[in-house]
Design a protein around this motif. Sequence first.
Motif, mmCIF file in Angstrom:
data_model
loop_
_atom_site.group_PDB
_atom_site.id
_atom_site.type_symbol
_atom_site.label_atom_id
_atom_site.label_comp_id
_atom_site.label_asym_id
_atom_site.label_seq_id
_atom_site.Cartn_x
_atom_site.Cartn_y
_atom_site.Cartn_z
ATOM 1 N N LEU A 76 127.102 -11.210 -67.087
ATOM 2 C CA LEU A 76 128.434 -11.020 -66.520
ATOM 3 C C LEU A 76 128.985 -9.637 -66.864
ATOM 4 C CD1 LEU A 76 130.668 -12.344 -64.884
ATOM 5 C CD2 LEU A 76 131.575 -13.318 -67.003
ATOM 6 N N ALA A 77 128.731 -9.178 -68.079
ATOM 7 C CA ALA A 77 129.260 -7.882 -68.515
ATOM 8 C C ALA A 77 128.737 -6.741 -67.659
ATOM 9 C CB ALA A 77 128.905 -7.643 -69.984
ATOM 10 N N GLN A 78 127.510 -6.879 -67.139
ATOM 11 C CA GLN A 78 126.883 -5.805 -66.364
ATOM 12 C C GLN A 78 126.922 -6.072 -64.858
ATOM 13 O OE1 GLN A 78 122.924 -5.086 -68.065
ATOM 14 N NE2 GLN A 78 123.672 -5.882 -70.015
ATOM 15 N N ALA A 79 127.721 -7.042 -64.446
ATOM 16 C CA ALA A 79 127.688 -7.491 -63.046
ATOM 17 C C ALA A 79 128.408 -6.536 -62.108
ATOM 18 C CB ALA A 79 128.306 -8.878 -62.941
ATOM 19 N N TRP A 80 127.901 -6.504 -60.872
ATOM 20 C CA TRP A 80 128.550 -5.804 -59.768
ATOM 21 C C TRP A 80 129.469 -6.804 -59.067
ATOM 22 C CZ3 TRP A 80 126.552 -5.476 -54.235
ATOM 23 C CH2 TRP A 80 127.310 -4.580 -53.469
ATOM 24 N N PRO A 81 130.764 -6.502 -58.911
ATOM 25 C CA PRO A 81 131.721 -7.478 -58.353
ATOM 26 C C PRO A 81 131.352 -8.012 -56.970
ATOM 27 C CG PRO A 81 132.877 -5.619 -59.325
ATOM 28 C CD PRO A 81 131.420 -5.257 -59.319
ATOM 29 N N ARG A 82 130.580 -7.226 -56.184
ATOM 30 C CA ARG A 82 130.247 -7.676 -54.831
ATOM 31 C C ARG A 82 128.830 -8.232 -54.747
ATOM 32 N NH1 ARG A 82 132.275 -3.329 -50.503
ATOM 33 N NH2 ARG A 82 131.772 -5.109 -49.157
ATOM 34 N N HIS A 83 128.250 -8.546 -55.882
ATOM 35 C CA HIS A 83 126.920 -9.162 -55.923
ATOM 36 C C HIS A 83 126.969 -10.532 -55.245
ATOM 37 C CE1 HIS A 83 123.317 -11.050 -57.634
ATOM 38 N NE2 HIS A 83 122.897 -9.851 -57.995
ATOM 39 N N GLU A 84 125.855 -10.917 -54.646
ATOM 40 C CA GLU A 84 125.776 -12.232 -53.996
ATOM 41 C C GLU A 84 126.135 -13.359 -54.963
ATOM 42 O OE1 GLU A 84 122.390 -15.095 -51.866
ATOM 43 O OE2 GLU A 84 121.927 -13.031 -52.430
ATOM 44 N N GLY A 85 125.781 -13.186 -56.240
ATOM 45 C CA GLY A 85 126.090 -14.210 -57.245
ATOM 46 C C GLY A 85 127.583 -14.444 -57.393
ATOM 47 N N ALA A 86 128.385 -13.403 -57.195
ATOM 48 C CA ALA A 86 129.839 -13.569 -57.269
ATOM 49 C C ALA A 86 130.328 -14.485 -56.157
ATOM 50 C CB ALA A 86 130.535 -12.212 -57.194
ATOM 51 N N GLY A 87 129.699 -14.385 -54.983
ATOM 52 C CA GLY A 87 130.038 -15.298 -53.896
ATOM 53 C C GLY A 87 129.696 -16.733 -54.237
ATOM 54 N N ARG A 88 128.563 -16.923 -54.912
ATOM 55 C CA ARG A 88 128.182 -18.265 -55.358
ATOM 56 C C ARG A 88 129.169 -18.790 -56.402
ATOM 57 N NH1 ARG A 88 122.332 -18.058 -57.561
ATOM 58 N NH2 ARG A 88 122.918 -20.213 -58.081
ATOM 59 N N ILE A 115 126.306 -17.071 -62.450
ATOM 60 C CA ILE A 115 126.478 -15.969 -63.404
ATOM 61 C C ILE A 115 125.119 -15.404 -63.805
ATOM 62 C CG2 ILE A 115 127.153 -15.398 -65.781
ATOM 63 C CD1 ILE A 115 129.548 -17.267 -65.438
ATOM 64 N N VAL A 116 124.176 -16.294 -64.101
ATOM 65 C CA VAL A 116 122.839 -15.843 -64.493
ATOM 66 C C VAL A 116 122.176 -15.085 -63.349
ATOM 67 C CG1 VAL A 116 120.547 -16.591 -65.254
ATOM 68 C CG2 VAL A 116 122.584 -17.686 -66.178
ATOM 69 N N SER A 117 122.433 -15.505 -62.115
ATOM 70 C CA SER A 117 121.825 -14.834 -60.962
ATOM 71 C C SER A 117 122.300 -13.394 -60.816
ATOM 72 C CB SER A 117 122.108 -15.615 -59.673
ATOM 73 O OG SER A 117 123.438 -15.411 -59.219
ATOM 74 N N LEU A 118 123.403 -13.047 -61.467
ATOM 75 C CA LEU A 118 123.896 -11.672 -61.432
ATOM 76 C C LEU A 118 122.911 -10.698 -62.078
ATOM 77 C CD1 LEU A 118 127.587 -12.390 -62.539
ATOM 78 C CD2 LEU A 118 126.853 -11.758 -60.230
ATOM 79 N N SER A 119 122.000 -11.230 -62.887
ATOM 80 C CA SER A 119 121.018 -10.388 -63.574
ATOM 81 C C SER A 119 119.845 -10.006 -62.676
ATOM 82 C CB SER A 119 120.483 -11.113 -64.815
ATOM 83 O OG SER A 119 119.727 -12.255 -64.428
ATOM 84 N N ASN A 152 137.212 -20.998 -65.064
ATOM 85 C CA ASN A 152 136.194 -20.404 -64.194
ATOM 86 C C ASN A 152 136.847 -19.477 -63.173
ATOM 87 O OD1 ASN A 152 134.176 -21.794 -65.494
ATOM 88 N ND2 ASN A 152 133.821 -23.270 -63.856
ATOM 89 N N ALA A 153 137.940 -19.950 -62.599
ATOM 90 C CA ALA A 153 138.645 -19.154 -61.589
ATOM 91 C C ALA A 153 139.177 -17.856 -62.196
ATOM 92 C CB ALA A 153 139.786 -19.972 -60.990
ATOM 93 N N GLN A 154 139.664 -17.927 -63.431
ATOM 94 C CA GLN A 154 140.201 -16.737 -64.084
ATOM 95 C C GLN A 154 139.099 -15.719 -64.396
ATOM 96 O OE1 GLN A 154 142.122 -18.587 -67.419
ATOM 97 N NE2 GLN A 154 143.720 -19.506 -66.146
ATOM 98 N N ILE A 155 137.952 -16.220 -64.841
ATOM 99 C CA ILE A 155 136.812 -15.328 -65.100
ATOM 100 C C ILE A 155 136.379 -14.645 -63.814
ATOM 101 C CG2 ILE A 155 134.350 -15.344 -65.692
ATOM 102 C CD1 ILE A 155 135.048 -17.520 -67.784
ATOM 103 N N LEU A 156 136.285 -15.422 -62.739
ATOM 104 C CA LEU A 156 135.892 -14.863 -61.448
ATOM 105 C C LEU A 156 136.908 -13.819 -60.971
ATOM 106 C CD1 LEU A 156 134.108 -14.859 -58.904
ATOM 107 C CD2 LEU A 156 135.516 -16.748 -58.053
ATOM 108 N N GLU A 157 138.186 -14.090 -61.185
ATOM 109 C CA GLU A 157 139.241 -13.155 -60.766
ATOM 110 C C GLU A 157 139.053 -11.797 -61.443
ATOM 111 O OE1 GLU A 157 144.083 -12.689 -61.245
ATOM 112 O OE2 GLU A 157 143.182 -14.693 -61.306
ATOM 113 N N ARG A 158 138.730 -11.807 -62.752
ATOM 114 C CA ARG A 158 138.524 -10.547 -63.464
ATOM 115 C C ARG A 158 137.290 -9.823 -62.928
ATOM 116 N NH1 ARG A 158 142.436 -8.987 -63.615
ATOM 117 N NH2 ARG A 158 141.484 -7.155 -64.561
ATOM 118 N N LEU A 159 136.230 -10.564 -62.646
ATOM 119 C CA LEU A 159 135.025 -9.937 -62.112
ATOM 120 C C LEU A 159 135.309 -9.298 -60.756
ATOM 121 C CD1 LEU A 159 131.993 -9.320 -62.062
ATOM 122 C CD2 LEU A 159 131.628 -11.613 -61.115
ATOM 123 N N GLU A 160 135.976 -10.034 -59.881
ATOM 124 C CA GLU A 160 136.255 -9.528 -58.540
ATOM 125 C C GLU A 160 137.217 -8.339 -58.571
ATOM 126 O OE1 GLU A 160 135.552 -13.462 -55.743
ATOM 127 O OE2 GLU A 160 137.566 -13.094 -56.525
#
Length: 214
Positions: free
Chosen positions: A92-104, A135-139, A176-184
Amino acid sequence: MSSEPSLTEEIASQLRDQVTGGALTPGQRLSEARLAADLDISRNTLREVFRLLTREGLLRHEPNRGVFVAVPSMASILDIYRVRRLIEVPALAQAWPRHEGAGRMRAAVVRAKNLRDIGDWRGIGSANMEFHAAIVSLSDSPRLNAFFAQIIAELRLAFGLLDSPEMLHAPYIDRNAQILERLEAGDAATASVMLDEYLGQSERVVLQAFARLG
């Protein structure tokens, strides 16, 4: 060399999904004859499946008694959460906000909120596991994805021992929603800190509930 999964792997995946979905519960005895008939496979193939899932820690074989869904120990729960921190937080720390995993992740959050409205807490548990698998798929690592699928199945065994899935899952729908909000919002660093805190709280809740069973 073919990359298609073998019949053994396909059936193992089906049974693993039944563990993840809560259809197979800790301590449940599995009837070899019934399962082979239901799955339309030979007993030899089913025995190979049993051996595979036993090595993964999802089943256990008791001589002269048969094959059972494993019952997790407190030590295994501690180890599962240790592994989750090592995999999920950096992903999650290294994730790209528009990664397909974020959509999942977003789809899992929406599903959990919809299921909360009808009180389907087992379904919410599955949606929560989908969120963390995303989240794991973000890797972008197929090996990590496959390994985490096994970890999720083991964790659902522990969840299956608890009396109140609502108590377990309700606090994490909004988190979960709050974590996703920060990522996005492009703040993956804060999202990963929130996830680390989340996993610590989840671990304490599961261990406390597990301890009460003893």
